[in-house]
Design a protein around this motif. Structure first.
Motif, PDB file in Angstrom:
ATOM      1  N   GLU A 195       0.832  -1.208   0.000  1.00 28.97           N
ATOM      2  CA  GLU A 195       0.000   0.000   0.000  1.00 28.97           C
ATOM      3  C   GLU A 195       0.865   1.256   0.000  1.00 28.97           C
ATOM      4  OE1 GLU A 195      -3.696   1.053  -0.716  1.00 28.97           O
ATOM      5  OE2 GLU A 195      -3.221  -0.975  -0.055  1.00 28.97           O
ATOM      6  N   GLY A 196       0.578   2.176  -0.918  1.00 28.28           N
ATOM      7  CA  GLY A 196       1.300   3.453  -0.964  1.00 28.28           C
ATOM      8  C   GLY A 196       2.573   3.420  -1.779  1.00 28.28           C
ATOM      9  N   SER A 197       2.912   2.295  -2.366  1.00 29.73           N
ATOM     10  CA  SER A 197       4.134   2.180  -3.167  1.00 29.73           C
ATOM     11  C   SER A 197       3.811   1.844  -4.614  1.00 29.73           C
ATOM     12  CB  SER A 197       5.053   1.092  -2.599  1.00 29.73           C
ATOM     13  OG  SER A 197       5.562   1.445  -1.341  1.00 29.73           O
ATOM     14  N   THR A 198       4.749   2.162  -5.465  1.00 30.85           N
ATOM     15  CA  THR A 198       4.680   1.770  -6.870  1.00 30.85           C
ATOM     16  C   THR A 198       5.904   0.930  -7.161  1.00 30.85           C
ATOM     17  OG1 THR A 198       3.585   3.855  -7.450  1.00 30.85           O
ATOM     18  CG2 THR A 198       4.550   2.586  -9.249  1.00 30.85           C
ATOM     19  N   VAL A 199       5.690  -0.285  -7.652  1.00 31.81           N
ATOM     20  CA  VAL A 199       6.801  -1.199  -7.905  1.00 31.81           C
ATOM     21  C   VAL A 199       6.805  -1.622  -9.368  1.00 31.81           C
ATOM     22  CG1 VAL A 199       7.925  -3.358  -7.259  1.00 31.81           C
ATOM     23  CG2 VAL A 199       6.675  -2.056  -5.546  1.00 31.81           C
ATOM     24  N   GLY A 200       7.969  -1.596  -9.948  1.00 29.25           N
ATOM     25  CA  GLY A 200       8.149  -2.096 -11.306  1.00 29.25           C
ATOM     26  C   GLY A 200       9.349  -3.006 -11.348  1.00 29.25           C
ATOM     27  N   GLY A 201       9.356  -3.944 -12.277  1.00 30.58           N
ATOM     28  CA  GLY A 201      10.459  -4.898 -12.353  1.00 30.58           C
ATOM     29  C   GLY A 201      10.982  -5.068 -13.756  1.00 30.58           C
ATOM     30  N   TYR A 202      12.195  -5.558 -13.821  1.00 31.38           N
ATOM     31  CA  TYR A 202      12.819  -5.869 -15.111  1.00 31.38           C
ATOM     32  C   TYR A 202      13.731  -7.071 -14.918  1.00 31.38           C
ATOM     33  CZ  TYR A 202      16.054  -5.582 -19.075  1.00 31.38           C
ATOM     34  OH  TYR A 202      16.819  -5.881 -20.182  1.00 31.38           O
ATOM     35  N   VAL A 203      13.616  -8.054 -15.824  1.00 33.29           N
ATOM     36  CA  VAL A 203      14.480  -9.238 -15.790  1.00 33.29           C
ATOM     37  C   VAL A 203      15.231  -9.304 -17.112  1.00 33.29           C
ATOM     38  CG1 VAL A 203      14.610 -11.731 -15.577  1.00 33.29           C
ATOM     39  CG2 VAL A 203      12.917 -10.467 -14.249  1.00 33.29           C
ATOM     40  N   HIS A 204      16.558  -9.258 -17.027  1.00 32.54           N
ATOM     41  CA  HIS A 204      17.391  -9.262 -18.223  1.00 32.54           C
ATOM     42  C   HIS A 204      17.874 -10.675 -18.529  1.00 32.54           C
ATOM     43  CE1 HIS A 204      20.105  -7.666 -21.255  1.00 32.54           C
ATOM     44  NE2 HIS A 204      21.086  -8.379 -20.713  1.00 32.54           N
ATOM     45  N   MET A 205      17.445 -11.194 -19.672  1.00 37.77           N
ATOM     46  CA  MET A 205      17.883 -12.510 -20.160  1.00 37.77           C
ATOM     47  C   MET A 205      17.681 -13.610 -19.115  1.00 37.77           C
ATOM     48  SD  MET A 205      19.023 -11.805 -23.222  1.00 37.77           S
ATOM     49  CE  MET A 205      20.061 -13.178 -23.718  1.00 37.77           C
ATOM     50  N   ASN A 206      16.659 -13.467 -18.287  1.00 34.88           N
ATOM     51  CA  ASN A 206      16.326 -14.442 -17.230  1.00 34.88           C
ATOM     52  C   ASN A 206      17.375 -14.533 -16.127  1.00 34.88           C
ATOM     53  OD1 ASN A 206      13.920 -15.174 -18.439  1.00 34.88           O
ATOM     54  ND2 ASN A 206      14.771 -16.943 -19.477  1.00 34.88           N
ATOM     55  N   VAL A 212      12.231  -2.087  -8.516  1.00 37.84           N
ATOM     56  CA  VAL A 212      12.403  -0.714  -8.033  1.00 37.84           C
ATOM     57  C   VAL A 212      11.103  -0.274  -7.376  1.00 37.84           C
ATOM     58  CG1 VAL A 212      12.674   1.696  -8.737  1.00 37.84           C
ATOM     59  CG2 VAL A 212      14.193  -0.067  -9.673  1.00 37.84           C
ATOM     60  N   GLU A 213      11.216   0.279  -6.181  1.00 35.05           N
ATOM     61  CA  GLU A 213      10.050   0.740  -5.422  1.00 35.05           C
ATOM     62  C   GLU A 213      10.079   2.266  -5.328  1.00 35.05           C
ATOM     63  OE1 GLU A 213       7.856  -0.037  -1.097  1.00 35.05           O
ATOM     64  OE2 GLU A 213       9.762  -1.033  -1.589  1.00 35.05           O
ATOM     65  N   LEU A 214       8.971   2.868  -5.733  1.00 36.68           N
ATOM     66  CA  LEU A 214       8.874   4.321  -5.766  1.00 36.68           C
ATOM     67  C   LEU A 214       7.711   4.823  -4.911  1.00 36.68           C
ATOM     68  CD1 LEU A 214       9.173   4.865  -9.645  1.00 36.68           C
ATOM     69  CD2 LEU A 214      11.050   4.907  -7.969  1.00 36.68           C
ATOM     70  N   GLU A 215       7.798   6.077  -4.580  1.00 35.15           N
ATOM     71  CA  GLU A 215       6.651   6.796  -4.026  1.00 35.15           C
ATOM     72  C   GLU A 215       6.116   7.655  -5.152  1.00 35.15           C
ATOM     73  OE1 GLU A 215       6.127  10.521  -1.031  1.00 35.15           O
ATOM     74  OE2 GLU A 215       7.278   8.828  -0.220  1.00 35.15           O
ATOM     75  N   GLY A 216       4.888   7.364  -5.602  1.00 37.61           N
ATOM     76  CA  GLY A 216       4.356   8.045  -6.776  1.00 37.61           C
ATOM     77  C   GLY A 216       4.841   7.401  -8.055  1.00 37.61           C
ATOM     78  N   GLY A 217       4.768   8.163  -9.156  1.00 34.73           N
ATOM     79  CA  GLY A 217       5.212   7.638 -10.441  1.00 34.73           C
ATOM     80  C   GLY A 217       4.294   6.554 -10.972  1.00 34.73           C
ATOM     81  N   SER A 218       4.833   5.687 -11.798  1.00 35.34           N
ATOM     82  CA  SER A 218       4.052   4.603 -12.406  1.00 35.34           C
ATOM     83  C   SER A 218       4.909   3.349 -12.482  1.00 35.34           C
ATOM     84  CB  SER A 218       3.609   4.993 -13.820  1.00 35.34           C
ATOM     85  OG  SER A 218       4.744   5.123 -14.673  1.00 35.34           O
TER      86      SER A 218
END
Length: 340
Positions: A195-206, A212-218
């Motif tokens: 709650e209150g966080s924005t999380v995005g992920g990236y996996v390079h070549m498995n 990455v966890e942000l406050e705000g953003g997308s």
């Protein structure tokens, strides 16, 4: 020379007797069967008739085990598919135990997230990159990552006890070891967000996974920054995270270098503070130059997108696992000398 009398009638009788004994030994009803043959109420001949090619094929497709293993399992369980499956799984457990000591430094990082802004990454290892691309292995990694989403914390025992498809993660892992024939290990997992966080992920070549966890953003902004982290491998997210001992060690090295050059101490002190600021810019994510544009810092990119850095997690497949290095020349020399 002695005279040998050949009695053709007696020879035929002996031949027939030998043939009868030979056929008897081959017969499933004989008492000279393999020790693994079952002993059930009805005659074994009926059992052998019921273990058809179709049954073996069905069991093989369900378990991925070898043809002979499937046949033996069906014989051991009176032709019952479910019991034969359990028999193979039990046999697979023993195989998994034997393979557990082998180095598993290849594998995959699996990422999963849900609508509550929670995300997880799981590292699952195998022995070869060939198996790391196997469809059964990849399906297993995705299932484990989704199971990890339902957990609080990062306790590996809790994850191994979690349910996937009616079996625990650990039971499924052991069955996969029996099917594929390599040591497979669920090594670690990590979660971020809520709650209150924005999380995005990236996996390079498995192989390299970043959250990455942000406050705000997308989520897209977070994923873009995760891609930067995968490429640049910053040690810390922000300067405030850097331990004082790390700064003191770097400061001492820089000071000793400057004093050896013969500069006065007061000038050295000013030089060192400037170099420490540069050092922090290099090791902290938000002050690094954003790789996707090369015209601004990561912090500036976040600011432009209404986001603030909260933290990141970076996992690399096989990180810290000692891999066996094969020496081809030594192997050839050993073979040439007869293994001595």
């Amino acid at each position: 020379q002695p005279i040998i009398f050949f009695d053709s009638k007696r020879f035929d009788t002996m031949n027939m007797s030998f043939a009868s004994v030979f056929l008897l030994l081959l017969s499933p009803a004989a008492g000279f069967m393999h020790s693994s043959a079952p002993s059930f109420g009805r005659a074994p001949t009926a059992l052998y008739a019921e273990v058809t090619v179709a049954l073996i094929k069905e069991l093989r497709e369900a378990t991925g085990a070898g043809m002979m293993d499937c046949k033996k399992a069906l014989l051991e369980t009176d032709g019952d598919i479910d019991e034969a499956t359990d028999f193979l799984r039990t046999k697979g457990l023993a195989k998994a135990d034997k393979k557990a000591s082998r180095v598993a430094a290849e594998g995959k990082i699996a990422f999963a997230s849900d609508a509550s802004s929670k995300a997880v990454m799981v590292e699952i290892n195998c022995e070869t990159d060939f198996v790391a691309r196997d469809s059964s292995f990849l399906e297993f990694t995705e299932s484990v990552a989704n199971a990890a989403l339902s957990l609080d914390g990062d306790n590996l025992d809790d994850l191994l006890a979690s349910d996937i498809g009616g079996s625990s993660v650990e039971e499924t892992r052991q069955a996969l070891v029996a099917k594929i024939g390599e040591n497979i290990q669920v090594r670690r997992f990590a979660g971020r967000g809520g709650e209150g966080s924005t999380v995005g992920g990236y996996v390079h070549m498995n192989r390299i996974g970043v959250m990455v966890e942000l406050e705000g953003g997308s989520e897209q902004v977070a994923a873009d920054v995760a891609m930067h982290v995968a490429a640049m491998n910053p040690a810390f997210a922000v300067a405030e995270e850097v331990p004082e001992e790390v700064l003191n060690r770097e400061r001492k090295v820089l000071t000793d270098q400057a004093l050896e050059s013969g500069k006065p101490k007061e000038i050295v002190d000013k030089m060192i503070e400037g170099r420490i600021r540069k050092y922090l810019q290099e090791i902290c994510l938000v002050t690094q130059t954003y790789v996707k544009t090369n015209d601004k810092t990561v912090g500036k990119y976040l600011e432009e997108n209404g986001a603030k850095m909260k933290g990141f997690t970076r996992i690399v497949v096989g990180e810290g696992i000692e891999k066996k290095e094969d020496n081809f020349a030594e192997e050839v020399a050993k073979m040439a000398s007869g293994g001595k």
